[in-house]
Design an enzyme around this catalytic site. Structure first.
Site, mmCIF file in Angstrom:
data_model
loop_
_atom_site.group_PDB
_atom_site.id
_atom_site.type_symbol
_atom_site.label_atom_id
_atom_site.label_comp_id
_atom_site.label_asym_id
_atom_site.label_seq_id
_atom_site.Cartn_x
_atom_site.Cartn_y
_atom_site.Cartn_z
ATOM 1 N N HIS A 82 0.731 -1.115 0.031
ATOM 2 C CA HIS A 82 0.074 0.073 0.111
ATOM 3 C C HIS A 82 1.059 1.069 -0.016
ATOM 4 O O HIS A 82 1.745 1.323 0.634
ATOM 5 C CB HIS A 82 -0.889 -0.166 1.202
ATOM 6 C CG HIS A 82 -1.703 1.167 1.363
ATOM 7 N ND1 HIS A 82 -2.919 1.188 0.434
ATOM 8 C CD2 HIS A 82 -1.490 2.328 2.098
ATOM 9 C CE1 HIS A 82 -3.455 2.743 0.865
ATOM 10 N NE2 HIS A 82 -2.644 3.153 1.840
ATOM 11 N N ASP A 161 -15.144 2.104 8.084
ATOM 12 C CA ASP A 161 -14.262 2.738 7.811
ATOM 13 C C ASP A 161 -14.604 3.859 6.798
ATOM 14 O O ASP A 161 -14.255 4.935 6.892
ATOM 15 C CB ASP A 161 -12.837 2.009 7.410
ATOM 16 C CG ASP A 161 -11.774 3.152 6.401
ATOM 17 O OD1 ASP A 161 -11.478 3.790 7.288
ATOM 18 O OD2 ASP A 161 -11.654 3.063 5.367
ATOM 19 N N ARG A 168 -14.791 11.933 9.676
ATOM 20 C CA ARG A 168 -13.541 12.764 10.145
ATOM 21 C C ARG A 168 -13.352 13.702 9.276
ATOM 22 O O ARG A 168 -12.740 14.643 9.683
ATOM 23 C CB ARG A 168 -12.431 11.826 10.103
ATOM 24 C CG ARG A 168 -12.411 10.866 11.328
ATOM 25 C CD ARG A 168 -11.718 9.603 11.132
ATOM 26 N NE ARG A 168 -10.174 9.892 10.767
ATOM 27 C CZ ARG A 168 -9.394 9.217 10.072
ATOM 28 N NH1 ARG A 168 -9.926 7.989 9.151
ATOM 29 N NH2 ARG A 168 -8.171 9.734 9.594
ATOM 30 N N SER A 183 -7.382 2.891 9.911
ATOM 31 C CA SER A 183 -8.254 3.069 8.504
ATOM 32 C C SER A 183 -7.422 2.209 7.455
ATOM 33 O O SER A 183 -8.049 1.421 6.906
ATOM 34 C CB SER A 183 -8.294 4.387 8.229
ATOM 35 O OG SER A 183 -8.691 4.714 6.980
ATOM 36 N N LYS A 187 -8.473 -1.802 5.727
ATOM 37 C CA LYS A 187 -8.652 -2.264 4.269
ATOM 38 C C LYS A 187 -7.795 -3.275 3.708
ATOM 39 O O LYS A 187 -8.425 -4.083 2.867
ATOM 40 C CB LYS A 187 -8.703 -0.821 3.435
ATOM 41 C CG LYS A 187 -9.825 0.130 3.820
ATOM 42 C CD LYS A 187 -9.644 1.310 2.950
ATOM 43 C CE LYS A 187 -8.504 2.309 3.711
ATOM 44 N NZ LYS A 187 -9.193 3.736 3.701
HETATM 45 N N1 URA Z 1 -6.122 7.247 4.101
HETATM 46 C C1 URA Z 1 -7.239 6.384 4.393
HETATM 47 O O1 URA Z 1 -7.234 5.323 3.858
HETATM 48 N N2 URA Z 1 -7.334 6.890 5.743
HETATM 49 C C2 URA Z 1 -7.265 7.972 6.577
HETATM 50 O O2 URA Z 1 -7.705 8.025 7.502
HETATM 51 C C3 URA Z 1 -6.240 8.657 5.853
HETATM 52 C C4 URA Z 1 -5.737 8.501 4.671
#
Ligand code: URA
Ligand code: CA
Length: 434
Positions: A82, A161, A168, A183, A187
């Protein structure tokens, strides 16, 4: 349990239990806890932080909020990579075939891009016939057979999320290390990764502007991963300029092909070797990072990495002859140079502004429904530290219209020159292993 008590607990700096965190995330996902209470909790977390246990619990509660992809039918350790945002980041296109060529299975779920340039799928679709609409059984068969397949995102992954991130975004609580780290990790884990390699970008074009913040985020994610049983490693890499030369979909596919041949840009090649080494090591296919690196260099030199890319493209319906003849990729009608207005040394190339300029040409999506123009984009001809003579091109604009004045102006605003010599930035700032 009452939400107000849990908000108070966090406000006063106490630790929430595993059960409490699960209860909160379940309640938020199924709409029994309202936005305003979660907002208050997010702000309390923003100020009070979270312990390592809380971060791991939050990650796994978000994983449990939706579907989880089961890749257990694929042999071997499934490693995912990632990157925390990057412009013209061609690493995924290179890393897939590169690590698959040494035997590491890559089962990649990818998305389409929004803003900047396209996502990995958009880039691959610039190869005629290539498609990602394959079902789960085909996907698993392809990875077992070729060690590499890419499929479009499907299913309902980490809905908690999605809701939290949107909340947020409007409550000034995005910029919290524990929240960002959980977060991102949720994923990757929901998508089925056994092991995770993270490329945390730092610098002007990145989410994290300072090395200290980037290091803290990388360490937070590595700890979460290892605490929940996923071997996790990270690299902190420079994003004070775009990676490689090309920004644009087909242009980046071409750049990836050159890199797999061993003829790519130096910075892109080096980052792929560093991230690839971590992936091979995390998959347990090398004793050391150096051993992993030697394996990768070997498959580039023997042509096996390039051959793997061909096999992968053909297996998903694409015209693999573009690998030997990249001129078959979509090409823009006009190639317009951007001449330097004066002599000097390149001091800065603001990556996200270059991405915006590429989007204006049609390489990215302004909205979810925009159609991408696969052939267009920007090819840099100078990088930070390079000397430039007046009138020499700084970049070449690949466009389907001749009217590119607004793009030129944006590029002049993003590629800055200095009269004094400039030291090129360090590409790899740090590696974080166990
Ligand atoms: N990217 C994400 O996937 N989550 C976040 O909280 C910030 C950036
Ligand atoms: Ca690039």
């Amino acid at each position: 349990m009452r939400m107000v008590d849990l908000i108070q607990k966090k406000r006063d700096g106490q630790q929430l239990s595993t059960e409490e965190i699960q209860w909160i995330i379940e309640g938020y996902t199924n709409d029994t806890i309202p936005d305003y209470q979660i907002s208050a909790l997010m702000m309390a977390i923003y100020f009070k932080g979270m312990t390592e246990q809380e971060r791991a619990d939050l990650t796994m509660a978000m994983v449990a909020s939706g579907d989880q992809i089961d890749l257990s039918a694929i042999d071997g350790v499934k490693v995912d990579k990632h990157s925390t945002g990057g412009v013209g980041d061609t690493t995924t296109l290179v890393l897939g075939p590169l690590v698959a060529a040494v035997g590491v299975p890559v089962a990649k779920m990818s998305g389409r891009g929004l803003g900047h340039t396209g996502g990995t799928i958009d880039k691959l679709e610039s190869i005629s016939g290539f498609h990602v609409e394959i079902n789960k059984d085909e996907f698993i068969d392809l990875v077992n057979k070729n060690k590499l397949a890419v499929v479009g995102q499907s299913g309902n992954l980490t809905p908690a999320d999605k809701k939290l991130y949107a909340l947020r975004d409007v409550t000034a609580t995005v910029n919290s290390i524990p929240l960002i780290a959980s977060s991102i990790m949720s994923k990757k884990i929901a998508a089925g990764a056994d092991a995770i390699v993270l490329d945390v970008k730092t610098g002007a074009g990145a989410f994290m502007k300072t090395l200290e913040d980037s290091r803290e985020l990388a360490q937070a994610m590595v700890r979460i991963g290892n605490n929940v049983g996923r071997r996790t490693l990270a690299v902190i890499s420079d994003m004070s300029q775009p990676l490689g030369w090309a920004i644009g979909n087909a242009l980046e596919v071409n750049e990836a092909i050159q890199t797999l041949k061993g003829e790519g840009p130096e910075d892109l090649t080096e980052l792929c070797l560093v991230l690839g080494s971590q992936m091979v090591y995390a998959a347990g296919q090398a004793e050391t990072l150096e051993d992993a690196r030697q394996q990768l260099i070997k498959v580039i030199n023997t042509g096996e990495a390039l051959e793997k890319f061909k096999t992968f493209v053909a297996a998903q319906g694409g015209d693999a002859s573009v690998v030997d003849d990249p001129s078959k990729l979509p090409q823009a009608k006009y190639q317009i140079e951007l001449p330097a207005k004066e002599a000097g040394y390149v001091s800065s190339i603001v990556a996200d502004q270059i991405g915006t300029a590429a989007m204006w040409l049609g390489a990215g999506r302004a909205t979810k429904d925009s159609v991408i123009d696969l052939g267009v984009g920007i090819v840099l001809t100078k990088k930070i530290g390079d000397e430039v003579k007046a009138g020499e091109p700084l970049a070449v604009i690949h466009s389907n219209t001749e009217e590119v004045n607004h793009v030129k102006e944006e590029l002049y605003r993003s590629i800055l020159l200095s009269k004094e010599p400039v030291t090129p930035p360090v590409l790899i700032h740090e590696e974080i292993t166990e």
